[in-house]
Design an enzyme around this catalytic site. Structure first.
Site, PDB file in Angstrom:
ATOM      1  N   ASN A  58       0.837  -1.193   0.000  1.00 41.60           N
ATOM      2  CA  ASN A  58       0.000   0.000   0.000  1.00 41.60           C
ATOM      3  C   ASN A  58       0.866   1.233   0.000  1.00 41.60           C
ATOM      4  O   ASN A  58       1.983   1.239   0.527  1.00 41.60           O
ATOM      5  CB  ASN A  58      -0.956   0.007   1.208  1.00 41.60           C
ATOM      6  CG  ASN A  58      -0.331   0.647   2.435  1.00 41.60           C
ATOM      7  OD1 ASN A  58      -0.245   1.876   2.545  1.00 41.60           O
ATOM      8  ND2 ASN A  58       0.144  -0.188   3.370  1.00 41.60           N
ATOM      9  N   ILE A 102      -0.739   4.481   0.779  1.00 46.79           N
ATOM     10  CA  ILE A 102      -1.793   5.444   1.109  1.00 46.79           C
ATOM     11  C   ILE A 102      -1.196   6.838   1.293  1.00 46.79           C
ATOM     12  O   ILE A 102      -1.715   7.815   0.775  1.00 46.79           O
ATOM     13  CB  ILE A 102      -2.544   5.024   2.400  1.00 46.79           C
ATOM     14  CG1 ILE A 102      -2.984   3.556   2.335  1.00 46.79           C
ATOM     15  CG2 ILE A 102      -3.722   5.966   2.656  1.00 46.79           C
ATOM     16  CD1 ILE A 102      -3.918   3.174   1.242  1.00 46.79           C
ATOM     17  N   CYS A 116       6.556   5.168   8.832  1.00 46.07           N
ATOM     18  CA  CYS A 116       5.716   5.127   7.634  1.00 46.07           C
ATOM     19  C   CYS A 116       6.587   5.194   6.391  1.00 46.07           C
ATOM     20  O   CYS A 116       7.342   6.152   6.199  1.00 46.07           O
ATOM     21  CB  CYS A 116       4.721   6.284   7.599  1.00 46.07           C
ATOM     22  SG  CYS A 116       3.679   6.203   6.121  1.00 46.07           S
ATOM     23  N   LYS A 132       6.200   3.141  17.282  1.00 48.61           N
ATOM     24  CA  LYS A 132       6.069   2.116  16.245  1.00 48.61           C
ATOM     25  C   LYS A 132       7.318   2.050  15.393  1.00 48.61           C
ATOM     26  O   LYS A 132       7.695   3.012  14.727  1.00 48.61           O
ATOM     27  CB  LYS A 132       4.852   2.435  15.373  1.00 48.61           C
ATOM     28  CG  LYS A 132       4.561   1.351  14.372  1.00 48.61           C
ATOM     29  CD  LYS A 132       3.115   1.396  13.953  1.00 48.61           C
ATOM     30  CE  LYS A 132       2.780   0.322  12.963  1.00 48.61           C
ATOM     31  NZ  LYS A 132       1.367   0.422  12.548  1.00 48.61           N
ATOM     32  N   ASN A 189       5.978  -1.995  11.574  1.00 52.48           N
ATOM     33  CA  ASN A 189       5.291  -1.335  10.469  1.00 52.48           C
ATOM     34  C   ASN A 189       5.598  -2.126   9.190  1.00 52.48           C
ATOM     35  O   ASN A 189       6.165  -3.214   9.257  1.00 52.48           O
ATOM     36  CB  ASN A 189       5.773   0.121  10.339  1.00 52.48           C
ATOM     37  CG  ASN A 189       4.680   1.029   9.759  1.00 52.48           C
ATOM     38  OD1 ASN A 189       4.003   0.669   8.800  1.00 52.48           O
ATOM     39  ND2 ASN A 189       4.518   2.203  10.332  1.00 52.48           N
TER      40      ASN A 189
END
Ligand SMILES: Cc1cc2nc3c(=O)[nH]c(=O)nc-3n(C[C@H](O)[C@H](O)[C@H](O)COP(=O)(O)OP(=O)(O)OC[C@H]3O[C@@H](n4cnc5c(N)ncnc54)[C@H](O)[C@@H]3O)c2cc1C
Ligand SMILES: Cc1cc2nc3c(=O)[nH]c(=O)nc-3n(C[C@H](O)[C@H](O)[C@H](O)COP(=O)(O)OP(=O)(O)OC[C@H]3O[C@@H](n4cnc5c(N)ncnc54)[C@H](O)[C@@H]3O)c2cc1C
Ligand SMILES: Cc1cc2nc3c(=O)[nH]c(=O)nc-3n(C[C@H](O)[C@H](O)[C@H](O)COP(=O)(O)O)c2cc1C
Ligand SMILES: Cc1cc2nc3c(=O)[nH]c(=O)nc-3n(C[C@H](O)[C@H](O)[C@H](O)COP(=O)(O)O)c2cc1C
Ligand code: FES
Ligand code: FES
Lengths: 307, 262, 307, 262
Positions: free
Chosen positions: A69, A71, A130, A165, A192
Site C-alpha cells: 500500500n 496510502i 511510515c 512504532k 510497520n
C-alpha cells in the site's frame, strides 16, 4: 477463567487483541460486523497536524500472501479528527489510540499536544516508520538517534502513554528499540510495513502511483515474529506485536515470541471478523493449556528455552 | 445500530459458463440480496479459506437482484487468480460474500428516459439497474458493446426492460463499432439520464459526449480494493475538486461525471 | 528471433535464467527433469574452506507463500567439491558459479584461490549475506565497511568475475552495493534471504533447530524487486535479481526493475520445471513486445519513467 | 541419462473417505507407478497451481502400487492446509505428483520372516511392502496399531499377505495397548527382519527392542521437506556417525536403525 486483561505500562487493555493503524479507519467503518468495543484497543489511521490528501492512485497491489500500500497518511488533520471523529468513538469501551505522524519533530509534538488535552484518548502511537511519505515517517525510525529525538520531544509535551512504532527496514531494530525505551517510550509497536515495490509487466511501470509501498499481511509474518523476539528480549517495556496476523494461531505465535498484545491489520480486509476470532482463539488456547493469565504467554518461547 | 452490510456464506445455486471466460453465477444470500441496490457490489472470497494467496476478496458487481428468492446473480470474466478460482466453483458450493457495498446508481430521478451504456464487463451492473428503472416506469434504452459477439452473452436479458442497441467492434453482432459511435441518437432530447459502466476510455468518451450535450451522467468506476468498506483508503479515484481522492468502494463505485476526473 | 544472451561484465551467460545457490545442490539433483545445461548458469550450494555439517534439524518451515530455512551452509568443503563434484558438472554447457562463504576474510580468500585454478568455473558468487551461520556470513554484508573488505581481498586473489551477494537485512542496501562495486565486484546478486523466525504453538518453541532462519519464496518478492530497483539505479555493474520468482511474469518484473539476469531458488522445490518455463516465458514476452534483445528489458521500468 | 524420477499430472481414479480424517486415493500415474518401490514416496502439489499458499508439495508414502494398471494408492490423514486441500479433490481431478522419491525398504534380504510394525499413519507405506514381501515368498507378520479402531481402517488389506495383529490403545479393536506391547513374540527367533513406520516414540521403542534382541530393523522416517530430491539439504535427520545429517528424502525415508539416531 482466563484473565485476558493486559497492561502496557500504565495503559490498561481489557484484552490483548487490537486493530492496526490504517486498517480500521477511525474505528467505525466495521461497526456493521461487530461492536468495536469488543477490541482491546483501536489504533486509528495516522493523524498529522495538517490535513493530508495522501498519495495519487493506484495505492494498492496484491502480492503473494501480502499487499503493498502507498496510502501516504491521508487524513483530515488532528483538529478535524478531534472535532468530527473523536466524539463518535471516545465513549467506546475500548482504548482509543491515535497514531500520530509528522514531517518534523515539531509537528509530532504539536499533534501530541492537541490530543493530550482530549478526553477518551488512552495513549498515543508514534509512527516513526511510515514508508509512504517523503518527509519524516520512516526517516525518523531508521536510526536510533533520530528516533530518540522524536520520542524525547513528544515525551516532554504529553503525559499520555507513548507507544513507539518501529520500522522493520533497518539493520538493527534492537538499537532503535532501545533508543526509544531510553527516551521514555511506554511500549513499542513492532512492526510497520516492509518497503516494497511491484511492476506491472503490461505497462512496464511500477504499479503504485507513489512507486514504492509498504508490504503487509501474512507474507511478512516470519520477519515480524523475529523482530518481536529480538526486541522483547532486549527491552523492559512491553511490545505490541503485528505483521501478518490472520488467525488466532498467529496471534499466539507473536505472544510466545514476546508480544504483550497483538495488532491485526491487513487480515481485517479479507475477514472483518478476524479480531473476534483471534480473541476467542487465544482464550481457548489458554484454557486448553491451563494458562490462567494471557500475559503468561508473553515471551514463553524464549523464557523457557534452554540454550 | 443500523445494519447495512453483511458477511454471508452464500450457497451457489448455479454457475454457467457463457464462453470467452465469462461466467454467470447465482448465489443464495438472503441478507445481501435483501438490501442490495443496483450499482452496488459484493466482495467475494474466491480461494479456499485456509489459503492466504489470493489474500484479498474480489469486488464484483451485483448483476441481478432477486429479493423474493433471496439471491443475487453475478456476471464475471476470468482475468486472474481470483476469478479463475471462482470459476472452479460449482452449484452447491458455499462462498463467503460481503455486501451489499458502496453507493449504487441514483434512482428515482426526474428524467423520464434512462440510457444505459455498457462496455464489456461493464454490462454487469446495468441489468439490475434496467430492471429497477423499468419498475419505476422509465423508458430504458440499453446500449451495450463488446469486442465481439461473445461479449454480449448477457445482452438479451436487457430486452425485458426496454430497447436494446448492440454494438461490436468487429461487427460480429449488432452494429459495428463502439457504443459511443451509436449513442448520440439515443441521448438526444431532454429528460434523459445516462448511466455508464465499462473501460475507462469508454467512460471518458461518454462523459465528454454527455457533458457537451448537457445530459447528466453517472459512471461506475473500478479500482483495486482491499477492505471494500472505506477503512483502508486504498481504492482512490480522483475528484474534480482540488486535492481530494474519493474512495471507489464507499463514495462510489457510482459517481456523477461532475464529481470525478476520469 | 530474440537475443537471449546477456553479459554480466566479462561473464557471458547464454540466457538470463539461472538457479539460486542452495536450491539446486551442486547441479545434478534435478537432472532427471531436464538437462541442466539449458540454464544460463548454476549457482552452487555455498562452499566453505572446510567441510560444514550444517545446523541441527529441523531446518525447514513453510510460511505463507514462503519458507524459512536454516541449513547453515552444509557442504563438503572446497577440496571435496573440486575433487568429487566439479568434474561431474564442469563440462555442462552452462556457467558454473560456486557460491563461497567464510567465517573470516582469510577463509573467503583461501576458497577463492583454490577455485581460481580450476577449469570449468565461470565466476564466483561471494556470499556475504547468509543469515544461518554464527560467524561471517551476513555479518560481512550488514555494513559497507566489512563488505568492502571481503570483496577487496578476494579480488586480489582471483581474476574470476566476482558476483557479490547482498543481504536484504539492512537499512541501506545501496551503500553496501556501492562499496562492493568500488572494490571491484563485477556484478551483484540481490537478494539473499530475509531473517525470520517461527514458533510452533504446540511445543511453544522456535520451530527451527537454529532458532532463526532465512525467509525466501514469493512472499519476499516485493522487497526483492524494490532492492533490485534501488541498487540497479545506483551502480553501474549488472544485478542478478532474485527473491520469490515463481513464474516468467516474476522474472520479467525483476528485469524491468533493473536485473540483467534472474535467479530462481525456492520455486524449484514445488516446480522443478520452473526455470525452463521462465526461460520460455521471457522469450515469448520479448517477442510479443517486439523486443529483439532480452537485455533491453533491464531497467526499462525506471529508464523510461517520467518523473 | 537414466530417468528415475518423474513429474506427472496424475488423474484421480477414486478418493474414499475412511473416517477420522483419513482418505484413500488412487491416482493414475503410469510413469511413477512404473518405477515405484515399497517405502518410496511421492511429492504432491495439494493446492491450485496458481496459488502460492501452500507453497510446497507434501510428501506422502506410496501405499500400494499397481504396475499393470499404472496407478498408485495413497493413504493419508488430514492434519493441515495441504492435506485438507487434497481431501477436497474428487475422482477425475488431476494432481501433480513427483516421484517415486527416496530409498525404499530393503528387499530381497536373507531373512525368511518379515515383521511389519505400523503405528497410525505409519501403516501407509507398509501395504506395498507386505505385498512385495509376500511375492518374494517371505513369511509376513503385520503388527498394526492405532489410538482407536478408526485408525485401523486399512489393516484388513494386510491379511492378504500374511498374519495380522491389530492393537489399539483404547482396546476398541484388536489387542489393547501399543504395537510394541505385542511385538516381542513375533520377532523372537532367528531369520527375522523388522520394518517399522510410525510416530517417533514408537520407532524408538521398536529400535530399542530389536537392538536388544539382535534383530535387524529398518525404520521409515519423516521430516519437513522442500525439494524432496536432495537439493535443498533441508530434511535432515541425525546420523549415528559423528557429525552427519542424512537427508530423509534421498538417503531415506527408510534407514537401518544402525544408521540413524532417533
Ligand atoms: C466495484 C467493482 C465492480 C466490479 N464488478 C465486476 C463484475 O461484475 N464482473 C467482473 O468480471 N469484474 C468486475 N470487477 C473487476 C474485478 O474485480 C476484477 O476483474 C477482479 O478483481 C480480478 O481479480 P483476479 O484475481 O481474477 O485478477 P488479478 O490477478 O487480481 O488481476 C488480473 C487482471 O485484472 C485487472 N484487475 C484486477 N482487479 C481489478 C480492479 N479492481 N479493477 C480493474 N482491473 C482489475 C488487473 O489489472 C489485471 O489485468 C469489478 C471491480 C470493481 C472495483
Ligand atoms: C516421506 C514421508 C512420507 C509420508 N507419508 C505419509 C502418508 O502416507 N500419509 C500421511 O497421512 N502422511 C504422510 N506423511 C506426513 C505428511 O507429509 C504430512 O502430514 C503433511 O505434509 C502435512 O501437510 P499439511 O499441509 O496438511 O499440514 P501442515 O499444515 O504442513 O502441518 C500440520 C501438522 O502436520 C505436521 N507435519 C507436517 N509435515 C510433516 C512432516 N513432513 N513430518 C511430520 N509431521 C509433519 C506438522 O507438524 C503439523 O502438526 C509423510 C511424510 C514424509 C516425510
Ligand atoms: C492500508 C494500510 C494503511 C496503513 N496505515 C498506517 C498508518 O497510517 N500508520 C501506521 O503506523 N501504520 C500503518 N499501516 C501499517 C499497519 O498498521 C501495520 O503495522 C502493518 O500493516 C503490519 O500489520 P499487518 O500485516 O497485520 O497488516 C498501514 C497498513 C496498511 C495495510
Ligand atoms: C534451502 C535454501 C538454501 C540456501 N542456501 C544458500 C547458500 O548456500 N548460499 C547463498 O548465497 N544463498 C542461499 N540461499 C538463498 C537463495 O540463493 C536465494 O538468494 C533466496 O532463497 C531468495 O530467492 P528465492 O526466493 O527464489 O528462493 C538458500 C535458500 C534456500 C531456500
Ligand atoms: S477498498 Fe479500502 S477504502 Fe476502498
Ligand atoms: S527435502 Fe530437500 S534435501 Fe530433502
Amino acid at each position: 477463567m482466563v484473565n485476558m486483561a493486559v497492561n502496557l505500562g500504565s495503559l490498561y487493555l481489557k484484552n490483548p487483541v487490537t486493530v492496526a493503524s490504517g486498517t480500521y479507519g477511525f474505528g467505525l467503518e466495521y461497526k456493521d460486523f461487530y461492536a468495536p468495543d469488543k477490541l482491546g484497543a483501536i489504533f486509528t489511521k495516522g493523524i498529522t497536524l495538517h490535513k493530508r490528501i495522501g498519495n495519487p492512485p493506484p495505492r494498492l497491489w496484491e502480492t503473494p500472501s501480502g499487499i503493498l500500500n502507498s496510502i501516504g497518511l491521508e487524513n483530515p488533520g488532528v483538529d478535524v479528527f478531534i472535532r468530527d471523529y473523536l466524539p463518535q468513538i471516545k465513549d467506546l469501551d475500548t482504548a482509543i489510540i491515535p497514531n500520530i505522524s509528522g514531517s518534523t519533530v515539531e509537528e509530532y509534538c504539536r499533534v501530541a499536544e492537541k490530543l493530550d488535552g482530549e478526553e477518551g484518548i488512552a495513549a498515543l502511537e508514534i509512527n516513526i516508520s511510515c514508508p509512504n511519505v517523503k518527509e519524516g515517517g520512516m526517516a525518523f525510525g531508521s536510526c536510533p538517534n533520530t528516533a530518540s529525538k522524536v520520542v524525547k520531544e513528544v515525551r516532554r509535551v504529553t503525559g499520555l502513554p507513548l507507544i513507539v512504532k518501529l520500522s522493520p527496514n533497518v539493520t538493527d531494530i534492537v538499537s532503535v528499540a532501545k533508543a526509544a525505551e531510553e527516551e521514555g517510550a511506554d511500549a513499542l509497536s513492532v512492526i510497520n510495513t516492509l518497503l516494497g515495490l511491484a511492476i506491472d509487466i503490461r505497462t512496464q511501470r511500477p504499479v503504485l502511483g507513489n512507486i514504492m509501498g509498504g508490504l503487509s499481511g501474512p507474507a511478512v509474518k516470519p520477519v515480524a515474529v523475529r523482530m518481536v523476539w529480538q526486541v522483547s528480549q532486549a527491552v523492559k517495556i512491553p511490545v505490541v506485536g503485528m505483521g501478518g496476523i490472520a488467525g488466532w494461531q498467529d496471534a499466539v505465535e507473536f505472544m510466545l515470541a514476546g508480544a504483550a498484545a497483538v495488532c491485526i491489520g491487513t487480515a481485517n480486509f479479507p475477514n472483518p471478523m478476524v479480531a473476534l476470532e483471534v480473541l476467542e482463539g487465544i482464550e481457548k488456547y489458554c484454557k486448553i493449556n491451563d494458562i490462567d493469565d494471557v500475559g503468561k504467554l508473553t515471551g514463553k518461547a524464549w523464557k523457557e528455552m534452554d540454550r | 445500530m443500523y445494519k447495512k452490510m453483511y458477511i454471508e456464506e452464500g450457497k451457489i445455486s448455479y454457475q454457467y459458463y457463457l464462453g470467452n471466460g465469462q461466467f454467470l453465477m447465482e448465489v443464495f444470500s438472503p441478507q445481501v440480496a435483501g438490501r442490495a441496490l443496483p450499482g452496488q457490489f459484493v466482495h467475494i472470497a474466491c480461494g479456499p479459506a485456509l489459503s492466504t494467496d489470493p489474500l484479498l476478496r474480489r469486488p464484483i458487481s451485483i448483476h441481478r437482484i432477486n429479493k423474493e428468492q433471496g439471491s443475487i446473480e453475478i456476471y464475471y470474466l476470468v482475468v486472474g487468480k481470483g476469478t479463475e478460482l471462482l470459476g472452479m466453483k460449482s452449484a452447491g458450493d458455499n462462498i463467503s460474500i460481503m455486501g451489499p457495498l458502496g453507493r449504487g446508481f441514483a434512482l428515482e430521478q426526474k428524467a423520464k428516459k434512462a440510457v444505459l451504456v455498457g462496455g464489456g464487463m461493464g454490462i454487469a451492473p446495468l441489468l439490475a439497474l434496467a430492471q429497477e428503472l423499468a419498475k419505476e416506469g422509465k423508458e430504458v434504452v440499453s446500449v451495450l458493446g463488446a469486442a465481439s459477439g461473445a461479449g454480449l452473452a448477457r445482452a438479451g436479458a436487457f430486452l425485458a426492460y426496454g430497447k436494446l442497441i448492440e454494438a461490436t467492434e468487429d461487427g460480429s453482432r449488432g452494429l459495428k463499432g463502439r457504443v459511443t459511435d451509436h449513442l448520440e441518437a439515443s441521448i438526444l432530447g431532454n429528460d434523459t439520464l445516462v448511466y455508464a459502466c465499462g473501460p475507462l476510455a469508454m467512460l471518458r468518451a461518454v462523459a465528454e459526449m454527455t457533458g457537451k450535450m448537457g445530459v447528466p451522467c453517472q459512471v461506475s468506476l473500478e479500482a483495486r480494493m482491499a477492505c471494500g468498506v472505506g477503512a483502508c483508503l486504498g481504492c482512490t479515484c480522483v475528484s474534480t475538486a482540488e486535492g481530494a481522492y474519493p474512495k471507489v468502494c464507499k463514495d462510489g463505485p457510482v459517481f456523477w461525471t461532475s464529481e470525478v476526473s476520469l
